[in-house]
Design a protein around this motif. Sequence first.
Motif, PDB file in Angstrom:
ATOM      1  N   MET A  72     -34.080   0.894 -25.609  1.00 37.24           N
ATOM      2  CA  MET A  72     -33.474   0.568 -26.900  1.00 37.24           C
ATOM      3  C   MET A  72     -33.710  -0.896 -27.267  1.00 37.24           C
ATOM      4  SD  MET A  72     -32.242   3.483 -27.788  1.00 37.24           S
ATOM      5  CE  MET A  72     -30.881   3.507 -28.931  1.00 37.24           C
ATOM      6  N   GLU A  73     -33.731  -1.749 -26.259  1.00 35.70           N
ATOM      7  CA  GLU A  73     -34.024  -3.165 -26.505  1.00 35.70           C
ATOM      8  C   GLU A  73     -35.441  -3.337 -27.040  1.00 35.70           C
ATOM      9  OE1 GLU A  73     -34.503  -7.303 -23.908  1.00 35.70           O
ATOM     10  OE2 GLU A  73     -33.229  -5.685 -23.148  1.00 35.70           O
ATOM     11  N   ILE A  74     -36.383  -2.624 -26.446  1.00 35.38           N
ATOM     12  CA  ILE A  74     -37.776  -2.693 -26.913  1.00 35.38           C
ATOM     13  C   ILE A  74     -37.875  -2.170 -28.340  1.00 35.38           C
ATOM     14  CG2 ILE A  74     -40.106  -1.765 -26.554  1.00 35.38           C
ATOM     15  CD1 ILE A  74     -39.392  -1.698 -23.520  1.00 35.38           C
TER      16      ILE A  74
ATOM     17  N   ILE B  96     -43.309  -5.381 -25.842  1.00 35.72           N
ATOM     18  CA  ILE B  96     -42.908  -5.684 -24.464  1.00 35.72           C
ATOM     19  C   ILE B  96     -43.409  -7.068 -24.066  1.00 35.72           C
ATOM     20  CG2 ILE B  96     -43.185  -4.981 -22.047  1.00 35.72           C
ATOM     21  CD1 ILE B  96     -43.460  -2.078 -23.108  1.00 35.72           C
ATOM     22  N   ALA B  97     -44.620  -7.382 -24.484  1.00 35.35           N
ATOM     23  CA  ALA B  97     -45.170  -8.715 -24.204  1.00 35.35           C
ATOM     24  C   ALA B  97     -44.368  -9.800 -24.925  1.00 35.35           C
ATOM     25  CB  ALA B  97     -46.636  -8.772 -24.623  1.00 35.35           C
ATOM     26  N   ASP B  98     -43.931  -9.518 -26.153  1.00 37.06           N
ATOM     27  CA  ASP B  98     -43.134 -10.497 -26.899  1.00 37.06           C
ATOM     28  C   ASP B  98     -41.789 -10.748 -26.231  1.00 37.06           C
ATOM     29  OD1 ASP B  98     -45.108 -10.840 -28.796  1.00 37.06           O
ATOM     30  OD2 ASP B  98     -44.277  -9.364 -30.192  1.00 37.06           O
ATOM     31  N   LEU B  99     -41.183  -9.696 -25.675  1.00 38.35           N
ATOM     32  CA  LEU B  99     -39.915  -9.879 -24.969  1.00 38.35           C
ATOM     33  C   LEU B  99     -40.084 -10.759 -23.744  1.00 38.35           C
ATOM     34  CD1 LEU B  99     -38.424  -6.269 -25.244  1.00 38.35           C
ATOM     35  CD2 LEU B  99     -37.360  -8.366 -26.112  1.00 38.35           C
ATOM     36  N   GLU B 100     -41.271 -10.760 -23.171  1.00 36.94           N
ATOM     37  CA  GLU B 100     -41.559 -11.643 -22.034  1.00 36.94           C
ATOM     38  C   GLU B 100     -42.131 -12.980 -22.485  1.00 36.94           C
ATOM     39  OE1 GLU B 100     -44.123  -9.597 -19.331  1.00 36.94           O
ATOM     40  OE2 GLU B 100     -42.663  -8.016 -18.872  1.00 36.94           O
TER      41      GLU B 100
ATOM     42  N   LYS C  65     -29.728 -11.459 -28.277  1.00 36.27           N
ATOM     43  CA  LYS C  65     -30.369 -12.772 -28.186  1.00 36.27           C
ATOM     44  C   LYS C  65     -31.837 -12.623 -27.838  1.00 36.27           C
ATOM     45  CE  LYS C  65     -30.049 -17.252 -25.872  1.00 36.27           C
ATOM     46  NZ  LYS C  65     -29.354 -18.061 -24.832  1.00 36.27           N
ATOM     47  N   ARG C  66     -32.165 -11.772 -26.865  1.00 34.68           N
ATOM     48  CA  ARG C  66     -33.575 -11.563 -26.486  1.00 34.68           C
ATOM     49  C   ARG C  66     -34.344 -10.876 -27.614  1.00 34.68           C
ATOM     50  NH1 ARG C  66     -30.994  -9.904 -21.567  1.00 34.68           N
ATOM     51  NH2 ARG C  66     -31.378  -7.700 -22.050  1.00 34.68           N
ATOM     52  N   VAL C  67     -33.690  -9.921 -28.249  1.00 34.75           N
ATOM     53  CA  VAL C  67     -34.331  -9.208 -29.365  1.00 34.75           C
ATOM     54  C   VAL C  67     -34.651 -10.179 -30.499  1.00 34.75           C
ATOM     55  CG1 VAL C  67     -33.905  -7.523 -31.204  1.00 34.75           C
ATOM     56  CG2 VAL C  67     -33.358  -6.947 -28.845  1.00 34.75           C
ATOM     57  N   THR C  68     -33.707 -11.034 -30.826  1.00 32.06           N
ATOM     58  CA  THR C  68     -33.894 -11.990 -31.921  1.00 32.06           C
ATOM     59  C   THR C  68     -35.030 -12.960 -31.611  1.00 32.06           C
ATOM     60  OG1 THR C  68     -31.545 -11.824 -32.491  1.00 32.06           O
ATOM     61  CG2 THR C  68     -32.744 -13.722 -33.349  1.00 32.06           C
ATOM     62  N   GLU C  69     -35.117 -13.408 -30.363  1.00 24.23           N
ATOM     63  CA  GLU C  69     -36.204 -14.320 -29.979  1.00 24.23           C
ATOM     64  C   GLU C  69     -37.560 -13.634 -30.115  1.00 24.23           C
ATOM     65  OE1 GLU C  69     -35.102 -15.447 -26.037  1.00 24.23           O
ATOM     66  OE2 GLU C  69     -33.609 -16.931 -26.698  1.00 24.23           O
ATOM     67  N   ALA C  70     -37.632 -12.360 -29.727  1.00 27.73           N
ATOM     68  CA  ALA C  70     -38.890 -11.613 -29.870  1.00 27.73           C
ATOM     69  C   ALA C  70     -39.245 -11.430 -31.345  1.00 27.73           C
ATOM     70  CB  ALA C  70     -38.783 -10.256 -29.174  1.00 27.73           C
ATOM     71  N   ARG C  71     -38.241 -11.151 -32.165  1.00 26.62           N
ATOM     72  CA  ARG C  71     -38.491 -10.982 -33.602  1.00 26.62           C
ATOM     73  C   ARG C  71     -38.969 -12.294 -34.234  1.00 26.62           C
ATOM     74  NH1 ARG C  71     -36.325  -6.783 -36.951  1.00 26.62           N
ATOM     75  NH2 ARG C  71     -36.384  -4.869 -35.700  1.00 26.62           N
TER      76      ARG C  71
END
Length: 511
Positions: A207-209, A481-485, A413-419
């Motif tokens: 769901m995070e992805i 997935i790469a953006d989340l990392e 927070k992680r989702v927003t950073e990836a976006r």
Amino acid sequence: MLSKVYGSAVFGVEAQTITCEVNVDIGVGYHLVGLPDNAIKESNYRIAAALLNNGYRIPGKKITLNLAPADLRKEGSAYDLTLALGILTASGQINSEHVEKYIIMGELSLDGSLQPIKGALPIAIKAQEEGFEGFILPKQNAREAAIVSDLKVYGVENISEVIEFFDKGTPLEQTIIDTRAEFYKNLDFPEFDFSDVKGQESIKRCMEIAAAGGHNVILIGPPGSGKTMLAKRLPSILPPMTLHEALETTKIHSVVGKTKNTGLMNQRPFRSPHHTISDVALVGGGSYPQPGEISLSHNGVLFLDELPEFKRGVLEVLRQPLEDREVTISRARFTVTYPSSFMLVASMNPSPGGYFNDPDAPVSSSPAEMQRYLGKISGPLLDRIDIHIEVTPVPFEKLSEDRKGEGSVEIRKRVTEARELQTKRFETLENVHYNAQMNTKQIREHCVLDDTSKTLLKNAMERLNLSARAYDRILKVARTIADLENTAEVNGTHIGEAIQYRSLDREGWLG
């Protein structure tokens, strides 16, 4: 005597100014022209009673009312106040000096009180664009209209207040809203939180992805495994809406009258229609086109619980909006377009009995029943869903734990950073803001693979017999997935995880 009073009509999510011309002359009769619908034609009864109960009357003369432009069909009861003011000014019962500076809308009750209208926000936006001094409307809609700056908005409760404002100069109370303060109010208080979910760590990761890249997702699992619970918590980890998104979303909900007394919407919508819904109710339309559930989900989530229970024809109308992110409804005289950029979240049981491949299942399904059940979902629709994930029941040990799982705030927070990475990546493109919106050209540009990743993806494509669209979906998910990392390049690990999220493409599901 001739007078002009201005109202407005809403087509799609945009408004158009309507000129109400009223002429009172010698003779007898009441003639309303300009393509009004039945609700407008009946307005003379409401107007007559409202005026009489407030000390005024419809003159016993020949009254001709024209709603211009006359070739556009007008609908609804929101023109009552407009027409009433036109009759009063044309018959000389009140001063008409300043009437033409305002947009005036409202439905009249028989005692003269005003009922709320639909589309107040797009009407206010159009009034400000065309340079009107103010907008007079029912008090229940005032906060919504006051979102628009540089426009005086007056919310009134009775026609007598409007009459005294124009005839005697009695001031009306102006509704003033700080739009940014309204936007940030309660911005970070989601109704549901992922900390309530026990176990299901792999599903929460999925769901995070999905949230990080704006990907469509389908959850497959037996009854009671937590599919609906997980779906309802997805909006809590989506990035906060921007002010532009909030205005877009509020406009759509305003058109269907769902924003009374609420002002600006600052939480992403979550719509969950029942499986008996019709295709028109889902996609929008009707004799007088209205937004459907997919447009009401704009900038939010559309959740379809028990996907195979929906009629196949209803599901098929989703295909075009999922690709184009807008809905166009054509009629003989006009065409309206509604935005529909939403995340589709669907859930389904793995079989009619709900326990496919479970040796201890209380209910088993025959191959024919399985075929009929899964056959309701077409391959092209599944191809448009980026992520397929199996949800398994949570064991008792996990359910009974006192420790809470990771909350929505940390995940968001992680989702927003990836976006934010994606926003920067696509800042020069007009209609692309996150990975799920990439077209083939952009996928090739931003998802460059090394030889190992290519080989891995090739083997998966051949083994699972994936379509070209599924190939693109895997690359998009891998990019997320790469953006989340916070990794610039897509590697084999990202591709491998993305391939796992194509459960329904594996042998044994859809044949």
